[in-house]
Scaffold this motif. Structure first.
Motif, PDB file in Angstrom:
ATOM      1  N   LYS A  80       0.847  -1.209   0.000  1.00 36.69           N
ATOM      2  CA  LYS A  80       0.000   0.000   0.000  1.00 36.69           C
ATOM      3  C   LYS A  80       0.877   1.252   0.000  1.00 36.69           C
ATOM      4  O   LYS A  80       0.602   2.227  -0.697  1.00 36.69           O
ATOM      5  N   GLU A  81       1.935   1.212   0.833  1.00 40.65           N
ATOM      6  CA  GLU A  81       2.796   2.396   0.906  1.00 40.65           C
ATOM      7  C   GLU A  81       3.494   2.643  -0.430  1.00 40.65           C
ATOM      8  O   GLU A  81       3.617   3.785  -0.875  1.00 40.65           O
ATOM      9  N   LEU A  82       3.913   1.563  -1.069  1.00 38.65           N
ATOM     10  CA  LEU A  82       4.606   1.729  -2.356  1.00 38.65           C
ATOM     11  C   LEU A  82       3.647   2.186  -3.453  1.00 38.65           C
ATOM     12  O   LEU A  82       4.046   2.928  -4.351  1.00 38.65           O
ATOM     13  N   ALA A  83       2.368   1.767  -3.358  1.00 36.98           N
ATOM     14  CA  ALA A  83       1.393   2.206  -4.352  1.00 36.98           C
ATOM     15  C   ALA A  83       1.173   3.715  -4.208  1.00 36.98           C
ATOM     16  O   ALA A  83       0.986   4.431  -5.191  1.00 36.98           O
ATOM     17  N   ASP A  84       1.255   4.199  -2.964  1.00 38.34           N
ATOM     18  CA  ASP A  84       1.020   5.619  -2.705  1.00 38.34           C
ATOM     19  C   ASP A  84       2.283   6.463  -2.951  1.00 38.34           C
ATOM     20  O   ASP A  84       2.219   7.544  -3.529  1.00 38.34           O
ATOM     21  N   THR A  85       3.394   5.949  -2.473  1.00 42.56           N
ATOM     22  CA  THR A  85       4.683   6.668  -2.606  1.00 42.56           C
ATOM     23  C   THR A  85       5.706   5.675  -3.152  1.00 42.56           C
ATOM     24  O   THR A  85       6.298   4.915  -2.392  1.00 42.56           O
ATOM     25  N   PRO A  86       5.894   5.663  -4.461  1.00 42.49           N
ATOM     26  CA  PRO A  86       6.729   4.600  -5.062  1.00 42.49           C
ATOM     27  C   PRO A  86       8.230   4.864  -4.966  1.00 42.49           C
ATOM     28  O   PRO A  86       8.937   4.886  -5.969  1.00 42.49           O
ATOM     29  N   GLY A 105      15.833   4.638  -4.477  1.00 44.14           N
ATOM     30  CA  GLY A 105      15.337   4.823  -5.834  1.00 44.14           C
ATOM     31  C   GLY A 105      13.843   4.669  -5.943  1.00 44.14           C
ATOM     32  O   GLY A 105      13.142   4.404  -4.955  1.00 44.14           O
ATOM     33  N   ALA A 106      13.368   4.846  -7.161  1.00 46.26           N
ATOM     34  CA  ALA A 106      11.945   4.687  -7.455  1.00 46.26           C
ATOM     35  C   ALA A 106      11.627   3.198  -7.546  1.00 46.26           C
ATOM     36  O   ALA A 106      12.468   2.410  -7.980  1.00 46.26           O
ATOM     37  N   VAL A 107      10.412   2.846  -7.131  1.00 46.63           N
ATOM     38  CA  VAL A 107      10.005   1.433  -7.127  1.00 46.63           C
ATOM     39  C   VAL A 107       8.811   1.243  -8.053  1.00 46.63           C
ATOM     40  O   VAL A 107       7.888   2.053  -8.042  1.00 46.63           O
ATOM     41  N   ALA A 108       8.845   0.169  -8.820  1.00 45.46           N
ATOM     42  CA  ALA A 108       7.684  -0.170  -9.652  1.00 45.46           C
ATOM     43  C   ALA A 108       7.551  -1.684  -9.703  1.00 45.46           C
ATOM     44  O   ALA A 108       8.561  -2.401  -9.645  1.00 45.46           O
ATOM     45  N   PRO A 109       6.303  -2.164  -9.815  1.00 45.14           N
ATOM     46  CA  PRO A 109       6.139  -3.606  -9.998  1.00 45.14           C
ATOM     47  C   PRO A 109       6.682  -4.002 -11.368  1.00 45.14           C
ATOM     48  O   PRO A 109       6.572  -3.226 -12.314  1.00 45.14           O
ATOM     49  N   VAL A 110       7.287  -5.176 -11.457  1.00 47.15           N
ATOM     50  CA  VAL A 110       7.702  -5.652 -12.784  1.00 47.15           C
ATOM     51  C   VAL A 110       6.489  -6.329 -13.426  1.00 47.15           C
ATOM     52  O   VAL A 110       5.390  -6.266 -12.889  1.00 47.15           O
ATOM     53  N   SER A 111       6.677  -6.975 -14.550  1.00 48.15           N
ATOM     54  CA  SER A 111       5.517  -7.517 -15.280  1.00 48.15           C
ATOM     55  C   SER A 111       4.828  -8.633 -14.483  1.00 48.15           C
ATOM     56  O   SER A 111       5.440  -9.296 -13.648  1.00 48.15           O
TER      57      SER A 111
END
Ligand code: FMN
Length: 207
Positions: A80-86, A105-111
């Protein structure tokens, strides 16, 4: 209690690779060769919408051109925290070597496909635990966990291709990486890499 008692191996910050991932792999390999238990365990720090940090230990799953990757359920606190503040920080510490590595760094889900591959590489019990997808929710009774684990383990055995839609492999796209080498005389070395566009620059920091 003593800290950073050493002795530690010498580290020459002038003789290092251009890319911090390469130096990290050297240090991680050094930690593996030194027999350090779970050298791929790291602290992942995130923040909530009020800027309040929370940190927890996770396993580094992959590191390379596609970032520093870890896996977790997306519906728990960190998801949830990463979805809000990646954005996130990762911290490694290998006490026997007196070494710390800090990554930001910035975080994003991979495929989805890579998350599914990571999920399917887990043991039956680890897949069963992830399929419950209640991480970080309040638990009323521990029996609930045992029941849910038995039920989902049966499900995993019956459907080996089953993937939890909640299971997510995340990648940190590092723009700052710091290598910290402890020294018994407190002449610690801090080597900081910073990325601007695609290029890394590096320099020393006061310890
Ligand atoms: C050594 C170690 C490794 C762990 N590895 C993971 C992991 O890879 N993924 C994960 O979701 N949780 C892992 N955990 C559990 C997390 O520390 C944490 O309790 C959990 O992810 C819930 O965090 P959250 O409530 O902030 O989302 C690990 C814990 C330890 C001590």
């Amino acid at each position: 209690m003593p800290s950073l008692a050493g002795p530690f191996a010498a580290f020459d910050p002038t003789d290092v690779p251009e890319d911090p991932v390469d130096l990290f792999v050297e240090w991680l390999t050094g930690a593996v060769n030194a027999g350090i238990k779970e050298p791929h365990a790291m602290t992942l720090s995130t923040v909530d919408p009020q800027g309040r940090p929370s940190a927890r230990v996770l396993i580094l799953k992959n590191v390379g051109d596609d970032g520093w990757q870890f896996a977790s359920g997306a519906s728990g606190r960190k998801g949830k925290e990463l979805a809000d503040t990646p954005w996130a920080a990762l911290t490694f510490y290998w006490p026997a070597l007196g070494r710390q590595v800090r990554v930001r760094g910035a975080v994003a889900p991979v495929s989805e496909a890579e998350s599914a591959r990571d999920f399917l590489s887990r043991s039956v019990s680890a897949r069963a635990a992830a399929l419950i997808a209640k991480q970080s929710e309040r638990m009323v009774n521990r029996n609930e966990l045992d029941l849910a684990l038995v039920r989902t383990a049966d499900q995993v055995e019956a459907e080996p291709g089953l993937v939890s839609p909640d299971w997510t492999l995340y990648a940190v796209d590092a723009d700052e990486v710091e290598f910290w080498q402890g020294d018994e005389q407190r002449r610690h070395i801090r080597l900081s890499y910073r990325r601007a566009d695609a290029a890394w620059t590096r320099g020393l920091l006061w310890p």
